[in-house]
Scaffold this active site. Structure first.
Site, PDB file in Angstrom:
ATOM      1  N   GLU A  83       0.840  -1.187   0.000  1.00  0.00           N
ATOM      2  CA  GLU A  83       0.000   0.000   0.000  1.00  0.00           C
ATOM      3  C   GLU A  83       0.880   1.243   0.000  1.00  0.00           C
ATOM      4  O   GLU A  83       2.115   1.155   0.060  1.00  0.00           O
ATOM      5  CB  GLU A  83      -0.941  -0.007   1.215  1.00  0.00           C
ATOM      6  CG  GLU A  83      -1.919  -1.180   1.197  1.00  0.00           C
ATOM      7  CD  GLU A  83      -2.932  -1.139   2.326  1.00  0.00           C
ATOM      8  OE1 GLU A  83      -3.049  -0.095   2.997  1.00  0.00           O
ATOM      9  OE2 GLU A  83      -3.612  -2.152   2.549  1.00  0.00           O
ATOM     10  N   HIS A 126      -8.424   9.991   4.499  1.00  0.00           N
ATOM     11  CA  HIS A 126      -8.117   8.945   3.512  1.00  0.00           C
ATOM     12  C   HIS A 126      -8.413   9.491   2.117  1.00  0.00           C
ATOM     13  O   HIS A 126      -9.465  10.089   1.886  1.00  0.00           O
ATOM     14  CB  HIS A 126      -8.958   7.695   3.769  1.00  0.00           C
ATOM     15  CG  HIS A 126      -8.430   6.482   3.067  1.00  0.00           C
ATOM     16  ND1 HIS A 126      -8.547   6.301   1.709  1.00  0.00           N
ATOM     17  CD2 HIS A 126      -7.751   5.393   3.540  1.00  0.00           C
ATOM     18  CE1 HIS A 126      -7.978   5.152   1.379  1.00  0.00           C
ATOM     19  NE2 HIS A 126      -7.487   4.584   2.468  1.00  0.00           N
ATOM     20  N   ARG A 156      -0.621   8.841   2.669  1.00  0.00           N
ATOM     21  CA  ARG A 156      -2.005   9.292   2.579  1.00  0.00           C
ATOM     22  C   ARG A 156      -2.171  10.813   2.640  1.00  0.00           C
ATOM     23  O   ARG A 156      -2.969  11.382   1.892  1.00  0.00           O
ATOM     24  CB  ARG A 156      -2.829   8.649   3.706  1.00  0.00           C
ATOM     25  CG  ARG A 156      -3.091   7.178   3.460  1.00  0.00           C
ATOM     26  CD  ARG A 156      -3.804   6.547   4.621  1.00  0.00           C
ATOM     27  NE  ARG A 156      -4.052   5.137   4.350  1.00  0.00           N
ATOM     28  CZ  ARG A 156      -4.557   4.290   5.239  1.00  0.00           C
ATOM     29  NH1 ARG A 156      -4.865   4.714   6.442  1.00  0.00           N
ATOM     30  NH2 ARG A 156      -4.756   3.030   4.923  1.00  0.00           N
ATOM     31  N   HIS A 166     -10.658   9.657   8.229  1.00  0.00           N
ATOM     32  CA  HIS A 166     -10.501   8.212   8.317  1.00  0.00           C
ATOM     33  C   HIS A 166      -9.916   7.732   9.635  1.00  0.00           C
ATOM     34  O   HIS A 166     -10.369   6.738  10.187  1.00  0.00           O
ATOM     35  CB  HIS A 166      -9.621   7.735   7.166  1.00  0.00           C
ATOM     36  CG  HIS A 166      -9.354   6.266   7.149  1.00  0.00           C
ATOM     37  ND1 HIS A 166     -10.371   5.327   7.099  1.00  0.00           N
ATOM     38  CD2 HIS A 166      -8.196   5.559   7.185  1.00  0.00           C
ATOM     39  CE1 HIS A 166      -9.848   4.110   7.084  1.00  0.00           C
ATOM     40  NE2 HIS A 166      -8.537   4.225   7.157  1.00  0.00           N
ATOM     41  N   ARG A 177      -0.443   8.270   9.710  1.00  0.00           N
ATOM     42  CA  ARG A 177      -0.284   6.819   9.846  1.00  0.00           C
ATOM     43  C   ARG A 177       0.092   6.160   8.528  1.00  0.00           C
ATOM     44  O   ARG A 177      -0.519   6.430   7.490  1.00  0.00           O
ATOM     45  CB  ARG A 177      -1.577   6.196  10.375  1.00  0.00           C
ATOM     46  CG  ARG A 177      -1.525   4.671  10.449  1.00  0.00           C
ATOM     47  CD  ARG A 177      -2.715   4.102  11.158  1.00  0.00           C
ATOM     48  NE  ARG A 177      -3.966   4.271  10.451  1.00  0.00           N
ATOM     49  CZ  ARG A 177      -4.382   3.497   9.445  1.00  0.00           C
ATOM     50  NH1 ARG A 177      -3.601   2.525   8.982  1.00  0.00           N
ATOM     51  NH2 ARG A 177      -5.558   3.693   8.888  1.00  0.00           N
TER      52      ARG A 177
END
Length: 444
Positions: A111, A226, A267, A328, A363
């Site tokens: 990811e 997000h 992100r 998110h 994160r």
């Protein structure tokens, strides 16, 4: 009325459940949850859970986490999370959790922000797989009771230590629960925002209660957006399009069908690029195309996303879908040390409601489940090793009068006050951060 338990856990996502399963079986454990047991954000997690594949990957994994967090992470916490990842995966498998395999070897995905594939997954519903198996294990323990539709209204504080909580059941009167120890694992703050991937009932109650009692918080303005949720004009929770989709090759397109960004940026950086493109295009969304991913892989790896998009009128095997950023995750929270202890005696916190410093300012994808599990187990271990029973509830300054007091007679008013308390604190911290950034000499 006063009820009694040994350990009170607030929240039944992976943090609360994993903590309960690592506490002594001779202790009475009570888990309360504001909604039904399955309505936790842990259950919604799609992408996967990170793991240290081998020692050669350690430095890379550490650097990826630190870089995503803008190097504001606590290094000790990052190391603890990474070093304990393989142990946690093994533990999950003993509870029946299944991760995808290629023969006898794990199948990994990648990811945004990761320099290599190191994420284990179960189709596109990893959170559901983990949470449901832990929930089954908890329900199989005779010493654990799980109370659904029970809201924590306040903590019971006496002599500068936590003695339990004030609890409001959905269909009964408020009461106090006396507990030797309390673990807050009540999730994030998405319910405070108009557009969020979180359940609406997650409104940061534990943060408000902590503020009320002077319990230390940290980085409450560190809120993650997000970059890809399914665009909809309908109100309510936004459906997440997992970062794994982009990790497997999906691309972001502008209104003319041109790719405009590196989809594997962290992100926060990708979100900025998406907002920039939306403004440039004068559109309320951009488009995500899964065309580079083979159809059989879409159906095998992302069946839940395929189904949800189809229900919304989009066939992701044939057409791009409109996506938009939404709130998110919450990197800040109730400050805890490396054993998940808060600044108040007999009170622990784990999961999204806590801040152990793993994530820094942003994160890294698929670190949330792992961080929650590692530090929930550490809370349970520390609590168990240092367990000392409280004196009887009758010997503590009596809570009964306070519970029956007028201040708990209007729970909706309390909920409104709590929401305002948290939002005001977020705004205050945001303003302080802006001030520091504009004035390098400011040390406030």
């Amino acid at each position: 009325m006063i009820k009694h338990t040994d350990i009170l856990i607030v929240g039944c996502g992976v943090a609360g459940l994993f903590a309960a399963l690592h506490l002594p079986k001779d202790k009475k454990i009570t888990i309360i949850t504001k909604d039904t047991a399955k309505h936790s954000d842990s259950y919604l997690a799609q992408g996967g859970i990170c793991v240290l594949k081998n020692e050669e990957d350690y430095q890379s994994y550490f650097e990826d986490t630190m870089k995503a967090g803008h190097y504001e992470n606590r290094k000790e916490s990052v190391e603890l999370m990474i070093r304990n990842s393989a142990h946690v995966i093994h533990e999950l498998e003993t509870f029946g959790v299944h991760f995808e395999h290629n023969g006898e070897e794990y199948l990994y995905t990648r990811e945004g922000g990761h320099s290599t594939q190191r994420i284990l997954f179960h189709k596109d519903r990893t959170g559901r797989e983990i949470t449901s198996k832990l929930l089954d294990a908890v329900r199989g323990r005779k010493n654990i009771e799980l109370l659904e539709k029970h809201t924590l209204m306040d903590l019971w504080i006496a002599d500068q230590q936590c003695c339990g909580g004030v609890i409001l059941p959905e269909d009964a009167a408020v009461y106090a629960m006396h507990a030797d120890y309390t673990i807050l694992a009540s999730g994030g703050i998405g319910g405070l925002f108009t557009h969020s991937t979180n359940y609406r009932h997650l409104t940061g109650d534990a943060l408000a209660i902590a503020l009320k009692h002077g319990i230390r918080l940290e980085h409450v303005d560190y809120i993650q957006i997000h970059p890809t949720t399914l665009y909809s004009e309908k109100p309510g929770r936004r459906f997440l399009i997992s970062e794994s989709v982009r990790g497997e090759g999906a691309i972001l397109l502008d209104k003319d069908g041109n790719r405009f960004v590196n989809e594997l940026l962290p992100r926060d950086l990708l979100t900025k690029e998406v907002y920039k493109q939306m403004e440039k295009d004068q559109m309320p969304y951009v488009r995500l195309s899964l065309k580079p991913i083979p159809e059989e892989e879409i159906m095998g790896h992302f069946p839940h996303i395929y189904k949800k998009c189809l229900e919304a009128g989009y066939d992701i095997t044939k057409e791009p879908i409109p996506v938009v950023p939404a709130q998110h995750y919450f990197m800040g929270g109730i400050w805890v040390n490396s054993m998940s202890k808060t600044s108040m005696e007999r009170l622990y916190a784990a999961g999204e409601t806590s801040c152990n410093g793993v994530h820094g300012k942003n994160r890294l994808a698929s670190n949330s489940l792992l961080e929650s599990l590692v530090f929930a187990e550490r809370a349970a271990d520390d609590l168990s090793k240092n367990y000392e029973a409280l004196e009887d509830a009758e010997e503590i300054p009596n809570m009964t009068t306070e519970v029956e007091h007028e201040k708990y007679r209007d729970p909706e008013k309390i909920k409104r006050e709590y929401k305002k308390l948290v939002l005001d604190k977020i705004k205050e911290m945001e303003e302080q951060t802006k001030k520091r950034m504009s004035d390098p000499n400011d040390r406030s």
